[in-house]
Structure formats: structure tokens, C-alpha cells
Design a protein around this motif. Structure first.
Motif, PDB file in Angstrom:
ATOM      1  N   VAL A  65       0.841  -1.201   0.000  1.00  0.00           N
ATOM      2  CA  VAL A  65       0.000   0.000   0.000  1.00  0.00           C
ATOM      3  C   VAL A  65       0.873   1.248   0.000  1.00  0.00           C
ATOM      4  O   VAL A  65       0.630   2.198  -0.751  1.00  0.00           O
ATOM      5  CB  VAL A  65      -0.966  -0.002   1.208  1.00  0.00           C
ATOM      6  CG1 VAL A  65      -1.653   1.358   1.369  1.00  0.00           C
ATOM      7  CG2 VAL A  65      -1.996  -1.105   1.064  1.00  0.00           C
ATOM      8  N   LEU A  66       1.904   1.259   0.841  1.00  0.00           N
ATOM      9  CA  LEU A  66       2.811   2.405   0.899  1.00  0.00           C
ATOM     10  C   LEU A  66       3.506   2.616  -0.441  1.00  0.00           C
ATOM     11  O   LEU A  66       3.622   3.741  -0.918  1.00  0.00           O
ATOM     12  CB  LEU A  66       3.843   2.212   2.007  1.00  0.00           C
ATOM     13  CG  LEU A  66       4.880   3.312   2.171  1.00  0.00           C
ATOM     14  CD1 LEU A  66       4.211   4.647   2.480  1.00  0.00           C
ATOM     15  CD2 LEU A  66       5.867   2.946   3.270  1.00  0.00           C
ATOM     16  N   LYS A 101       4.132   5.925  -5.303  1.00  0.00           N
ATOM     17  CA  LYS A 101       4.130   6.027  -6.768  1.00  0.00           C
ATOM     18  C   LYS A 101       3.070   7.010  -7.247  1.00  0.00           C
ATOM     19  O   LYS A 101       3.304   7.788  -8.175  1.00  0.00           O
ATOM     20  CB  LYS A 101       3.921   4.648  -7.397  1.00  0.00           C
ATOM     21  CG  LYS A 101       5.137   3.765  -7.302  1.00  0.00           C
ATOM     22  CD  LYS A 101       4.894   2.395  -7.909  1.00  0.00           C
ATOM     23  CE  LYS A 101       6.139   1.527  -7.739  1.00  0.00           C
ATOM     24  NZ  LYS A 101       5.929   0.167  -8.230  1.00  0.00           N
ATOM     25  N   THR A 102       1.912   6.996  -6.607  1.00  0.00           N
ATOM     26  CA  THR A 102       0.843   7.933  -6.963  1.00  0.00           C
ATOM     27  C   THR A 102       1.265   9.364  -6.679  1.00  0.00           C
ATOM     28  O   THR A 102       1.041  10.270  -7.495  1.00  0.00           O
ATOM     29  CB  THR A 102      -0.448   7.585  -6.197  1.00  0.00           C
ATOM     30  OG1 THR A 102      -0.833   6.250  -6.526  1.00  0.00           O
ATOM     31  CG2 THR A 102      -1.579   8.544  -6.545  1.00  0.00           C
ATOM     32  N   ILE A 103       1.887   9.589  -5.539  1.00  0.00           N
ATOM     33  CA  ILE A 103       2.367  10.940  -5.199  1.00  0.00           C
ATOM     34  C   ILE A 103       3.415  11.394  -6.213  1.00  0.00           C
ATOM     35  O   ILE A 103       3.390  12.547  -6.666  1.00  0.00           O
ATOM     36  CB  ILE A 103       2.931  10.967  -3.759  1.00  0.00           C
ATOM     37  CG1 ILE A 103       1.794  10.804  -2.751  1.00  0.00           C
ATOM     38  CG2 ILE A 103       3.717  12.259  -3.497  1.00  0.00           C
ATOM     39  CD1 ILE A 103       2.257  10.580  -1.333  1.00  0.00           C
ATOM     40  N   ARG A 154       4.842  14.900 -10.785  1.00  0.00           N
ATOM     41  CA  ARG A 154       5.304  15.110 -12.167  1.00  0.00           C
ATOM     42  C   ARG A 154       4.238  15.809 -13.000  1.00  0.00           C
ATOM     43  O   ARG A 154       4.532  16.715 -13.784  1.00  0.00           O
ATOM     44  CB  ARG A 154       5.702  13.774 -12.795  1.00  0.00           C
ATOM     45  CG  ARG A 154       7.035  13.233 -12.309  1.00  0.00           C
ATOM     46  CD  ARG A 154       7.556  12.107 -13.191  1.00  0.00           C
ATOM     47  NE  ARG A 154       6.676  10.945 -13.218  1.00  0.00           N
ATOM     48  CZ  ARG A 154       6.738   9.932 -12.362  1.00  0.00           C
ATOM     49  NH1 ARG A 154       7.643   9.934 -11.395  1.00  0.00           N
ATOM     50  NH2 ARG A 154       5.912   8.914 -12.460  1.00  0.00           N
ATOM     51  N   ALA A 155       2.984  15.417 -12.825  1.00  0.00           N
ATOM     52  CA  ALA A 155       1.891  16.042 -13.586  1.00  0.00           C
ATOM     53  C   ALA A 155       1.748  17.507 -13.211  1.00  0.00           C
ATOM     54  O   ALA A 155       1.596  18.374 -14.087  1.00  0.00           O
ATOM     55  CB  ALA A 155       0.579  15.296 -13.334  1.00  0.00           C
TER      56      ALA A 155
END
Length: 95
Positions: free
Chosen positions: A55-56, A61-63, A68-69
């Protein structure tokens, strides 16, 4: 409580278990109960640790992707300022 019966142990194995139990001032039954309980909980803890590690990893990875976006939006000029509202929502504005 449930009972567990283990068949097929060699006499040598039982003697070694008795020695280990005696060193810990436990009966064979107490020693094996504590040992089996610890093994069961350690295994459950390991499974929980692996789950939370996954989960971490996904969260990090999402952060990173969001960072980047957002950086690309700022560099492209699509937004010049980014704010986080009191409710936690992100708002981008042009100058």
C-alpha cells in the motif's frame, strides 16, 4: 480452546523439545503452546507488513506521478500558482 495432536515425532525430537522447555522452566505443553502461538502471530504480522508495504509503495508512486503532472502543468504555463484549500483540495490558477 482447540487441541492439537502431533503424530510421528521421533523420540530424539521429543527429548530435544523437553530439553528446550526445561531450560525455559516450562512444561513441554506450555513450551509448545507458546512456540506455536508465536509462530502463528509472526506469520500474520509478516503478511500484514507485506500488505502495508505494498500500500505504501502504491501511495508513493501515486504521489510521484501527481508531482510530475503538477510540475508539467506549471512548466507549460497552464497554471502559474497552486493552492491547497483548507478542505485539502488543490486549486491551480493562471496569472
Amino acid at each position: 480452546m482447540a487441541d492439537v495432536k502431533i503424530r510421528g515425532l521421533t523420540d530424539e525430537t521429543v527429548k530435544l523439545l523437553d530439553t528446550l522447555a526445561h531450560r525455559r522452566h516450562r512444561s513441554r505443553e506450555e513450551f509448545l503452546r507458546e512456540l506455536l502461538t508465536r509462530i502463528a502471530y509472526e506469520n500474520a504480522s509478516e503478511q500484514n507488513r507485506k500488505f502495508y508495504d505494498a500500500v505504501l509503495d502504491r501511495t508513493l508512486k501515486t504521489i510521484e506521478m501527481n508531482t510530475r503532472a503538477l510540475s508539467a502543468l506549471l512548466q507549460s504555463g497552464a497554471v502559474s500558482h497552486v493552492f491547497v484549500n483548507e478542505d485539502g483540495r488543490v486549486k491551480g490558477e493562471r496569472e
